[in-house]
Design a protein around this motif. Structure first.
Motif, PDB file in Angstrom:
ATOM      1  N   GLY A   1      -0.435   1.180 -11.187  1.00 52.15           N
ATOM      2  CA  GLY A   1      -0.683   0.624  -9.861  1.00 52.15           C
ATOM      3  C   GLY A   1      -1.083   1.687  -8.852  1.00 52.15           C
ATOM      4  N   ALA A   2      -0.399   2.832  -8.905  1.00 56.66           N
ATOM      5  CA  ALA A   2      -0.694   3.913  -7.961  1.00 56.66           C
ATOM      6  C   ALA A   2      -2.080   4.491  -8.190  1.00 56.66           C
ATOM      7  CB  ALA A   2       0.374   5.006  -8.095  1.00 56.66           C
ATOM      8  N   LEU A   3      -2.460   4.680  -9.462  1.00 59.04           N
ATOM      9  CA  LEU A   3      -3.762   5.276  -9.765  1.00 59.04           C
ATOM     10  C   LEU A   3      -4.922   4.325  -9.482  1.00 59.04           C
ATOM     11  CD1 LEU A   3      -2.828   7.175 -13.039  1.00 59.04           C
ATOM     12  CD2 LEU A   3      -3.485   8.197 -10.857  1.00 59.04           C
ATOM     13  N   LEU A   4      -4.647   3.028  -9.478  1.00 60.47           N
ATOM     14  CA  LEU A   4      -5.687   2.070  -9.106  1.00 60.47           C
ATOM     15  C   LEU A   4      -5.803   1.916  -7.588  1.00 60.47           C
ATOM     16  CD1 LEU A   4      -5.141  -0.746 -11.767  1.00 60.47           C
ATOM     17  CD2 LEU A   4      -7.100   0.779 -11.583  1.00 60.47           C
ATOM     18  N   ALA A   5      -4.673   1.991  -6.883  1.00 57.96           N
ATOM     19  CA  ALA A   5      -4.669   1.693  -5.450  1.00 57.96           C
ATOM     20  C   ALA A   5      -4.812   2.921  -4.560  1.00 57.96           C
ATOM     21  CB  ALA A   5      -3.377   0.947  -5.087  1.00 57.96           C
ATOM     22  N   LEU A   6      -4.070   4.007  -4.856  1.00 61.08           N
ATOM     23  CA  LEU A   6      -4.036   5.146  -3.940  1.00 61.08           C
ATOM     24  C   LEU A   6      -5.388   5.830  -3.739  1.00 61.08           C
ATOM     25  CD1 LEU A   6      -0.587   6.808  -4.785  1.00 61.08           C
ATOM     26  CD2 LEU A   6      -1.201   5.409  -2.805  1.00 61.08           C
TER      27      LEU A   6
END
Length: 384
Positions: free
Chosen positions: A285-290
């Protein structure tokens, strides 16, 4: 099925995807990214049918690596040749700095505190967060008939951002192996004897550029450092560089050969059974969103600092356009994966992020301009 036959089918699949996407209103790279995202799943299923079409088998032969090196050299030369044309306006610098610095800092923080990376791997992840795809941005701007002055500023800002990314990674790689700097720097001086002989043709220096990049990739030298030093040498000599193909053939070679091969070569090295468990749900989730959130915020701050591109310009729209990833990021990711600076899991997550970021302008309806600018808009001329 033979390995050669499998590669022919893969290239044909990319051509079909580009043709289908065109009918649906998508530019070629978006359709190709969608296919690349599905390729590991397709290869996983086909691998159960024939061991010859498994990803590892398809990328193992020496001739495949040689052809990949040629595609890598052609595409990297086409991307970086824009650097020589860089004569940015002050507003482009104002736009580029926050657009680079904020996502870069976010990427570094994510690498150190979330993923436990350090050194060059952390630097590389920060740069992936920051990069913008010059070729795909140009195609989007041309497709929507964006105003010429606004297009020029966005493209100049994208070149500044990419120049910083490629230069920092090249310097970072060289710092680990100082003795490996000599050959790339010597290769970068290759234009000097040609210049002394009176050669001024940009296509000659373009052919030499591609040959040097191919040699650097083949012999595992620092291709980035060589590229930046070579372009610096040409700039000092006040010479141009041009891919030695007509515009039509160059575009065809990139769309139907270089881009599909580069996309596939990296993706096929990812084994789903190893890559998917490599990151937990929070990491995915972090690597897709941040990267997307930090890049949009950096773009918005840069646009606020630089001022409006034209009356009625939307910062939100231009922030989405500068968030486009695509070719530049794929070449960057392939290089990082080959140098083992990122894991297959990170590669797959960042590839999906690149796909989402590149699709966002189309999903947000940027195929249309505001009514007050559509009448005066023209196709952008890339005159940096």
């Amino acid at each position: 099925m033979s390995i050669l036959g499998a590669w022919v089918l893969i290239l044909l699949a990319y051509a079909a995807a580009a043709a289908l996407g065109k009918r649906l209103g998508l530019i070629a790279i978006v359709s190709q990214l969608l296919l690349a995202a599905l390729l590991p799943l397709a290869m996983h299923g086909l691998g159960e049918w024939s061991a010859h079409v498994e990803g590892a088998a398809l990328t193992a032969p020496t001739w495949v690596k040689t052809v990949y090196g040629a595609a890598f050299a052609l595409l990297l030369a086409a991307i970086l040749s824009d650097v020589l044309e860089l004569r940015p306006e002050r507003a482009a610098f104002k736009l580029a700095l926050p657009s680079f610095l904020l996502p870069f800092a976010c990427g570094l923080a994510c690498a150190v505190w979330l993923l436990g990376l350090s050194g060059l791997s952390a630097l590389a992840l920060g740069l992936v967060f920051a990069i913008t795809a010059i070729p795909v941005l140009y195609l989007y701007l041309r497709a929507i008939d964006y105003p010429p002055a606004a297009s020029r500023r966005l493209l100049q800002a994208a070149i500044v951002i990419d120049l910083l990314c490629w230069l920092l990674l090249g310097l970072g790689q060289g710092s680990l192996h100082p003795t490996s700097l000599l050959l790339p720097l010597l290769g970068a001086l290759a234009p000097l004897p040609l210049y002394a002989l009176g050669v001024r043709a940009a296509k000659v220096y373009g052919a030499l550029f591609i040959a040097l990049l191919f040699g650097a990739e083949h012999y595992h030298l620092n291709a980035l450092l060589l590229a930046m030093a070579y372009l610096g040498c040409l700039a000092w000599l006040k010479l141009g560089v041009q891919v030695p193909l007509s515009a039509r053939w160059s575009q065809a070679a990139q769309q139907y050969f270089a881009v599909p091969l580069i996309l596939s070569y990296g993706v096929l090295q990812v084994e789903l059974q190893d890559a998917l468990p490599g990151l937990n749900a929070w990491h995915w989730g972090a690597l897709l969103a941040l990267p997307i959130i930090s890049k949009l915020l950096g773009n918005w701050l840069g646009l606020r600092w630089a001022g409006a591109s034209f009356p009625g310009a939307s910062r939100w729209r231009e922030s989405l356009l500068l968030n486009i990833r695509g070719l530049s990021e794929i070449v960057f990711l392939n290089l990082l994966l080959t140098e083992r600076l990122i894991s297959p899991s990170l590669y797959l997550a960042l590839l999906l992020m690149s796909l989402v970021a590149t699709l966002m302008p189309a999903l947000a309806g940027l195929h249309r301009l505001p009514l007050n600018t559509a009448a005066t808009a023209r196709r952008p001329h890339v005159d940096y």
